[in-house]
Design a protein around this motif. Structure first.
Motif, PDB file in Angstrom:
ATOM      1  N   GLU A 119      22.493-117.384 -38.076  1.00 54.79           N
ATOM      2  CA  GLU A 119      22.760-116.376 -37.044  1.00 54.79           C
ATOM      3  C   GLU A 119      23.816-116.876 -36.069  1.00 54.79           C
ATOM      4  O   GLU A 119      24.780-116.192 -35.744  1.00 54.79           O
ATOM      5  CB  GLU A 119      21.425-116.101 -36.333  1.00 54.79           C
ATOM      6  N   ILE A 120      23.627-118.115 -35.625  1.00 60.56           N
ATOM      7  CA  ILE A 120      24.521-118.675 -34.615  1.00 60.56           C
ATOM      8  C   ILE A 120      25.911-118.929 -35.202  1.00 60.56           C
ATOM      9  O   ILE A 120      26.928-118.650 -34.566  1.00 60.56           O
ATOM     10  CB  ILE A 120      23.886-119.956 -34.051  1.00 60.56           C
ATOM     11  N   MET A 121      25.941-119.431 -36.423  1.00 60.65           N
ATOM     12  CA  MET A 121      27.247-119.664 -37.058  1.00 60.65           C
ATOM     13  C   MET A 121      28.012-118.353 -37.210  1.00 60.65           C
ATOM     14  O   MET A 121      29.223-118.292 -36.996  1.00 60.65           O
ATOM     15  CB  MET A 121      27.056-120.318 -38.439  1.00 60.65           C
ATOM     16  N   MET A 122      27.324-117.296 -37.577  1.00 56.00           N
ATOM     17  CA  MET A 122      27.984-116.012 -37.767  1.00 56.00           C
ATOM     18  C   MET A 122      28.511-115.457 -36.451  1.00 56.00           C
ATOM     19  O   MET A 122      29.557-114.837 -36.402  1.00 56.00           O
ATOM     20  CB  MET A 122      27.041-115.000 -38.432  1.00 56.00           C
TER      21      MET A 122
ATOM     22  N   MET B 146      29.418-117.301 -33.857  1.00 54.88           N
ATOM     23  CA  MET B 146      30.479-118.137 -33.289  1.00 54.88           C
ATOM     24  C   MET B 146      31.735-118.162 -34.146  1.00 54.88           C
ATOM     25  O   MET B 146      32.833-118.327 -33.640  1.00 54.88           O
ATOM     26  CB  MET B 146      29.961-119.563 -33.082  1.00 54.88           C
ATOM     27  N   PHE B 147      31.555-118.071 -35.450  1.00 63.04           N
ATOM     28  CA  PHE B 147      32.714-118.171 -36.348  1.00 63.04           C
ATOM     29  C   PHE B 147      32.756-117.011 -37.336  1.00 63.04           C
ATOM     30  O   PHE B 147      32.673-117.215 -38.551  1.00 63.04           O
ATOM     31  CB  PHE B 147      32.662-119.497 -37.119  1.00 63.04           C
ATOM     32  N   PRO B 148      32.884-115.786 -36.822  1.00 62.14           N
ATOM     33  CA  PRO B 148      32.864-114.628 -37.728  1.00 62.14           C
ATOM     34  C   PRO B 148      33.943-114.729 -38.810  1.00 62.14           C
ATOM     35  O   PRO B 148      33.710-114.310 -39.951  1.00 62.14           O
ATOM     36  CB  PRO B 148      33.109-113.439 -36.806  1.00 62.14           C
ATOM     37  N   ALA B 149      35.085-115.309 -38.477  1.00 64.85           N
ATOM     38  CA  ALA B 149      36.179-115.383 -39.448  1.00 64.85           C
ATOM     39  C   ALA B 149      35.779-116.217 -40.669  1.00 64.85           C
ATOM     40  O   ALA B 149      36.148-115.904 -41.796  1.00 64.85           O
ATOM     41  CB  ALA B 149      37.421-115.983 -38.793  1.00 64.85           C
ATOM     42  N   LEU B 150      34.997-117.278 -40.427  1.00 62.09           N
ATOM     43  CA  LEU B 150      34.545-118.134 -41.524  1.00 62.09           C
ATOM     44  C   LEU B 150      33.783-117.334 -42.565  1.00 62.09           C
ATOM     45  O   LEU B 150      33.881-117.576 -43.754  1.00 62.09           O
ATOM     46  CB  LEU B 150      33.584-119.205 -40.985  1.00 62.09           C
ATOM     47  N   PHE B 151      33.037-116.369 -42.090  1.00 64.66           N
ATOM     48  CA  PHE B 151      32.195-115.591 -42.996  1.00 64.66           C
ATOM     49  C   PHE B 151      32.973-114.469 -43.682  1.00 64.66           C
ATOM     50  O   PHE B 151      32.473-113.850 -44.596  1.00 64.66           O
ATOM     51  CB  PHE B 151      30.966-115.058 -42.253  1.00 64.66           C
ATOM     52  N   GLN B 152      34.198-114.223 -43.179  1.00 65.19           N
ATOM     53  CA  GLN B 152      35.065-113.286 -43.890  1.00 65.19           C
ATOM     54  C   GLN B 152      35.848-114.024 -44.966  1.00 65.19           C
ATOM     55  O   GLN B 152      36.095-113.500 -46.043  1.00 65.19           O
ATOM     56  CB  GLN B 152      36.018-112.608 -42.900  1.00 65.19           C
ATOM     57  N   ASN B 153      36.200-115.270 -44.678  1.00 68.54           N
ATOM     58  CA  ASN B 153      37.012-116.040 -45.625  1.00 68.54           C
ATOM     59  C   ASN B 153      36.200-116.684 -46.744  1.00 68.54           C
ATOM     60  O   ASN B 153      36.747-117.087 -47.753  1.00 68.54           O
ATOM     61  CB  ASN B 153      37.779-117.136 -44.881  1.00 68.54           C
ATOM     62  N   ASN B 154      34.913-116.843 -46.515  1.00 67.10           N
ATOM     63  CA  ASN B 154      34.057-117.422 -47.544  1.00 67.10           C
ATOM     64  C   ASN B 154      33.019-116.387 -47.923  1.00 67.10           C
ATOM     65  O   ASN B 154      32.480-115.706 -47.055  1.00 67.10           O
ATOM     66  CB  ASN B 154      33.324-118.654 -47.001  1.00 67.10           C
ATOM     67  N   ARG B 155      32.747-116.272 -49.207  1.00 68.39           N
ATOM     68  CA  ARG B 155      31.682-115.337 -49.602  1.00 68.39           C
ATOM     69  C   ARG B 155      30.377-116.108 -49.683  1.00 68.39           C
ATOM     70  O   ARG B 155      30.132-116.851 -50.630  1.00 68.39           O
ATOM     71  CB  ARG B 155      32.032-114.665 -50.929  1.00 68.39           C
ATOM     72  N   ILE B 156      29.567-115.922 -48.647  1.00 65.42           N
ATOM     73  CA  ILE B 156      28.345-116.716 -48.519  1.00 65.42           C
ATOM     74  C   ILE B 156      27.132-115.826 -48.744  1.00 65.42           C
ATOM     75  O   ILE B 156      27.021-114.750 -48.158  1.00 65.42           O
ATOM     76  CB  ILE B 156      28.279-117.343 -47.107  1.00 65.42           C
ATOM     77  N   GLU B 157      26.225-116.275 -49.602  1.00 64.35           N
ATOM     78  CA  GLU B 157      25.025-115.467 -49.862  1.00 64.35           C
ATOM     79  C   GLU B 157      24.147-115.414 -48.620  1.00 64.35           C
ATOM     80  O   GLU B 157      23.948-116.433 -47.944  1.00 64.35           O
ATOM     81  CB  GLU B 157      24.256-116.057 -51.052  1.00 64.35           C
ATOM     82  N   PRO B 158      23.588-114.234 -48.320  1.00 68.32           N
ATOM     83  CA  PRO B 158      22.790-114.093 -47.100  1.00 68.32           C
ATOM     84  C   PRO B 158      21.396-114.712 -47.245  1.00 68.32           C
ATOM     85  O   PRO B 158      20.865-114.817 -48.349  1.00 68.32           O
ATOM     86  CB  PRO B 158      22.683-112.577 -46.928  1.00 68.32           C
ATOM     87  N   VAL B 159      20.836-115.109 -46.090  1.00 70.36           N
ATOM     88  CA  VAL B 159      19.461-115.633 -46.081  1.00 70.36           C
ATOM     89  C   VAL B 159      18.550-114.749 -45.232  1.00 70.36           C
ATOM     90  O   VAL B 159      17.348-114.972 -45.164  1.00 70.36           O
ATOM     91  CB  VAL B 159      19.394-117.074 -45.525  1.00 70.36           C
ATOM     92  N   ASP B 160      19.153-113.738 -44.589  1.00 70.50           N
ATOM     93  CA  ASP B 160      18.367-113.003 -43.587  1.00 70.50           C
ATOM     94  C   ASP B 160      17.304-112.082 -44.176  1.00 70.50           C
ATOM     95  O   ASP B 160      16.545-111.461 -43.435  1.00 70.50           O
ATOM     96  CB  ASP B 160      19.281-112.247 -42.620  1.00 70.50           C
TER      97      ASP B 160
ATOM     98  N   ILE C 166      16.682-129.144 -30.727  1.00 72.76           N
ATOM     99  CA  ILE C 166      16.973-129.949 -31.902  1.00 72.76           C
ATOM    100  C   ILE C 166      18.495-129.876 -32.065  1.00 72.76           C
ATOM    101  O   ILE C 166      19.082-128.803 -32.000  1.00 72.76           O
ATOM    102  CB  ILE C 166      16.215-129.423 -33.127  1.00 72.76           C
ATOM    103  N   PRO C 167      19.174-131.002 -32.228  1.00 76.06           N
ATOM    104  CA  PRO C 167      20.634-130.961 -32.265  1.00 76.06           C
ATOM    105  C   PRO C 167      21.139-130.143 -33.452  1.00 76.06           C
ATOM    106  O   PRO C 167      20.622-130.270 -34.570  1.00 76.06           O
ATOM    107  CB  PRO C 167      21.033-132.427 -32.419  1.00 76.06           C
ATOM    108  N   PHE C 168      22.102-129.280 -33.174  1.00 83.87           N
ATOM    109  CA  PHE C 168      22.682-128.443 -34.214  1.00 83.87           C
ATOM    110  C   PHE C 168      24.110-128.909 -34.483  1.00 83.87           C
ATOM    111  O   PHE C 168      24.901-129.070 -33.558  1.00 83.87           O
ATOM    112  CB  PHE C 168      22.689-126.981 -33.748  1.00 83.87           C
ATOM    113  N   ASP C 169      24.416-129.142 -35.737  1.00 83.24           N
ATOM    114  CA  ASP C 169      25.776-129.523 -36.086  1.00 83.24           C
ATOM    115  C   ASP C 169      26.472-128.331 -36.730  1.00 83.24           C
ATOM    116  O   ASP C 169      25.937-127.707 -37.647  1.00 83.24           O
ATOM    117  CB  ASP C 169      25.773-130.707 -37.059  1.00 83.24           C
ATOM    118  N   MET C 170      27.681-128.050 -36.249  1.00 83.86           N
ATOM    119  CA  MET C 170      28.368-126.827 -36.671  1.00 83.86           C
ATOM    120  C   MET C 170      28.989-126.928 -38.054  1.00 83.86           C
ATOM    121  O   MET C 170      29.351-125.923 -38.645  1.00 83.86           O
ATOM    122  CB  MET C 170      29.462-126.473 -35.656  1.00 83.86           C
ATOM    123  N   PHE C 171      29.153-128.141 -38.553  1.00 83.31           N
ATOM    124  CA  PHE C 171      29.804-128.277 -39.853  1.00 83.31           C
ATOM    125  C   PHE C 171      28.816-127.884 -40.955  1.00 83.31           C
ATOM    126  O   PHE C 171      27.802-128.545 -41.136  1.00 83.31           O
ATOM    127  CB  PHE C 171      30.293-129.712 -40.068  1.00 83.31           C
TER     128      PHE C 171
END
Lengths: 270, 471
Positions: free
Chosen positions: B174-177, B179-193, B65-70
């Protein structure tokens, strides 16, 4: 009337089966017209499992049996006191709304033949009860009772086209016609005491119930052109024969199955 | 054209607050890096084995299934409102189910036509009069939501049976984290895991009364030919429960047992991913090989819990959907927080007339359809398609509903030429047991084709990670 019942169903397999599971609806309904004096159900060699009363008011018993066995016997025996309620089901506790029984199923689908029969029979009827009586009478005329003329998978439409059938076909046809006229209707399985007068019937019997406002569920036996009376014992109901089947079961194994049934319903001399 | 739609990232020329930190990230990715990352993401998905087979389309059944990174982003306050609305709806839907299999008060009160409930194919006579543990019929409620403006959210449909797609919610994150670990340091995102923990707790909380120990939970799958089989095994793994097929279970002594190498083990809760009609050949379709013979007898006598409960489908029927706001008022005495999309029911004469006269502007759906099949999107259809559909509606009006073509919001999406707005919807997964739980997030589906409003994966849709900012 006091009726005794002995109903033995024997399933034989051409090779041993690993086991079987059954769901039995073989206990007389709790209602004003009948009272079980004694009743027993046994799957020989089996274990009784879950049991409960369902939303339609039927008592359901689960059974399982461990193989290998090449034969499974379901034995039902009992004695029931009955009174004639002129077909009216009274004192029966259930939660399923009557409207749920307007749903069409494969064997109870009204084709053009059944629709015509229903419309012609109902024309001139004074009320719903009269309408149901007229439909039952018309089906009794249109489908002659002939044992062995149809099989258990037949539909109401097929029986009408053939012009003959058994009690299952009569009940399906009556249900199809009633539902077509927006009258909730359902299939009832039970027993019938034949008596000596030789009316066409099967001791293991089926008929239909139609919902009539102010009366509730009323039984109609199109096979015998009558409403159930003291000769009838009611077991359970459903959308059609399969849904109301007293025995539903699965045997584990790739085998051919043969069923032998003996039913005796006798009146106790008083 | 594009200006008619609410763009979740840009309002006027300005970046909306929740997306503020994504602008730099987007700009920091030249085409080559983006393509590299996209290939990396695809590789990761393939390695985990997450694929989605599409019914009836032929081709590669193991297609990704196509995954979009944005990512798609919600601010905290936006989410809190959605959360209240979703939980409210899940409560009302369950109250409705307990009611229509019980006393039917809502029907007696004239709030919903009895025909829609009791003559509904999804109404199971077999469970009439039965109240499942804790009065819950739908344990996982998937509510499809679309957005048309900053504060305008509409419920498109409810899924009360076995909504799929939650594995994508978890894997996308999982995949976003990774591939883009820095994004998750710069944004405070609530976890879903913690979803799988909550799911496990929800299922355990509805164990039957006859269960007097730590309940044994299983997931019942139709097997590996099912398009969602990956999700079934994924969830079983995460929860640490057995994934079973019908043949692995049997009924004896009034209970359900699982065959194991150490002998039979009693099963208390079944999270089933098979339809009602296949559950038990002794109660429903006699030809079913997928179910467990005798299961319904055990269920009805309180020996096992089935999630979702058989019969739950009567609440998510598209004709019943129209009445969910009335359910909220009737059972909870509250005003609905989330609105329905205005819906015309072709079974009503006046509605039918309107629909037939305005087909080119409407979306028409089958009442029992799902997955974007058997549906007409008026503005995107040819005259021929519209006429064909008009014929189908006329032949069976009760089977169709129509809705206006909604101006679905857009979120920036990576496309061939760079970044472009694409239409999205949202499916959060609400868990109902002893408590009502909702992880902050859900599955965002995106219509990848320019201008397309159909987000179903079976119709060329893709998925995005969905963020709720912690703030």
């Amino acid at each position: 009337m006091i009726l005794t019942v002995s109903h033995i169903s024997t399933y034989s397999y051409d090779a041993p089966v690993r086991g079987a599971v059954q769901s039995l609806r073989m206990t007389p309904s709790v209602c004003d017209g009948q009272r079980a004096i004694r009743w027993s159900i046994e799957v020989v060699g089996g274990t009784r499992g879950a049991s409960f009363r369902d939303g339609a008011g039927d008592w359901v018993e689960g059974w399982s049996l461990r193989g290998p066995v090449s034969e499974i016997t379901v034995k039902v025996t009992g004695e029931v006191a009955t009174t004639d309620m002129a077909g009216v089901l009274r004192g029966h506790r259930e939660t399923v709304p009557p409207e749920a029984y307007l749903r069409e199923t494969g064997p109870t689908r009204a084709d053009s033949g059944l629709m015509t029969l229903a419309q012609e029979a109902a024309a001139g009827a004074t009320d719903a009860l009269d309408r149901a009586h007229r439909i039952a009478a018309a089906i009794n005329e249109a489908i002659a009772y002939r044992p062995g003329s149809t099989d258990q998978f037949g539909t109401a439409a097929e029986a009408l086209a053939l012009g003959e059938g058994v009690c299952q076909d009569h009940a399906h046809a009556l249900i199809a016609c009633a539902r077509f006229l927006d009258m909730p209707a359902r299939y009832v399985s039970g027993y019938l005491h034949a008596g000596a007068e030789g009316t066409p019937n099967e001791a293991s019997h089926a008929w239909a119930e139609v919902w009539i406002d102010r009366l509730g569920w009323v039984g109609f036996d199109a096979s015998n052109a009558t409403c159930p009376d003291a000769r009838y014992i009611r077991l359970g109901s459903g959308f059609d024969a399969q849904d109301a089947a007293p025995i539903r079961g699965v045997a584990h194994g790739r085998v051919a199955e043969a069923l032998d049934v003996t039913v005796a319903v006798e009146a106790v001399q008083q | 054209m594009a200006t008619e739609y609410f763009n979740e990232m840009y309002e006027g020329g300005a970046v909306r607050a929740p997306y503020a930190r994504l602008e730099d990230w987007m700009r920091s990715m030249p085409a080559e890096l983006r393509q590299m990352k996209q290939a990396e993401a695809e590789d990761l998905f393939r390695r985990i084995g997450i694929t989605f087979a599409v019914y009836g389309e032929g081709g590669d059944p193991d297609r990704l299934i196509p995954f979009d990174m944005f990512p798609r982003v919600f601010a905290q306050d936006e989410w809190r409102k959605l959360e209240r609305g979703i939980k409210q709806r899940a409560r009302a839907l369950n109250a409705f189910l307990v009611d229509v299999y019980g006393r039917g008060e809502i029907v007696k009160a004239g709030k919903i036509p009895s025909r829609l409930v009791y003559r509904n194919e999804a109404y199971e006579k077999a469970v009439s009069g039965f109240v499942p543990p804790r009065g819950v019929f739908s344990h996982i409620v998937g509510i499809d939501i679309v957005r048309t403006g900053p504060g305008d959210f509409f419920v498109l449909e409810d899924n009360c049976r076995t909504p799929s797609g939650v594995s994508y919610m978890l894997e996308n994150r999982e995949i976003m984290m990774r591939m883009f670990p820095a994004l998750f340091q710069n944004n405070r995102i609530e976890p879903v895991d913690n979803y799988s923990d909550l799911l496990r707790r929800t299922l355990a909380s509805v164990a039957p009364a006859k269960c007097d120990r730590d309940p044994t939970i299983v997931i019942l799958t139709p097997g590996h030919f099912n398009s969602a089989y990956y999700e079934h095994s994924f969830l079983a793994d995460l929860m640490g429960v057995e994934l079973v097929e019908g043949a692995d279970l049997f009924v004896e002594n009034g209970f359900v047992w699982m065959r194991t190498t150490e002998g039979p083990k009693k099963v208390d809760v079944i999270y089933r991913r098979i339809d009602d009609s296949y559950l038990d050949p002794l109660c429903f379709r006699p030809d079913s090989m997928l179910g467990v013979p005798g299961l319904m007898d055990v269920y009805r006598s309180g020996g096992v819990t089935i999630c979702s409960a058989p019969g739950a489908g009567v609440a998510d029927d598209k004709a019943v959907y129209t009445f969910v706001p009335d359910m909220v008022r009737f059972y909870l005495g509250e005003e609905p927080i989330l609105n329905n999309v205005p819906t015309w029911q072709c079974g009503k004469t006046d509605d039918l007339k309107y629909v037939q006269a305005n087909l080119k502007d409407l979306v028409v759906k089958e009442v029992h359809g799902s997955g974007g099949y058997g549906m007409l999107v008026g503005p995107k259809s040819t005259q021929e398609q519209i006429e064909y559909f008009a014929g189908r509606i006329a032949a069976d009006p009760d089977n169709y509903i129509a809705q206006p073509t909604l101006a679905l919001s857009t979120v920036p999406t990576f496309v061939e030429e760079g970044v472009a707005p694409r239409h999205v919807d949202l499916r959060p997964y609400c868990l109902v047991g002893e408590r009502i739980e909702l992880v902050p997030g859900g599955l965002t589906r995106v219509a990848l084709k320019d201008g397309s409003l159909v987000v179903n994966s079976s119709q060329g849709g893709g998925v995005k990670d969905t963020w709720v900012l912690a703030e």
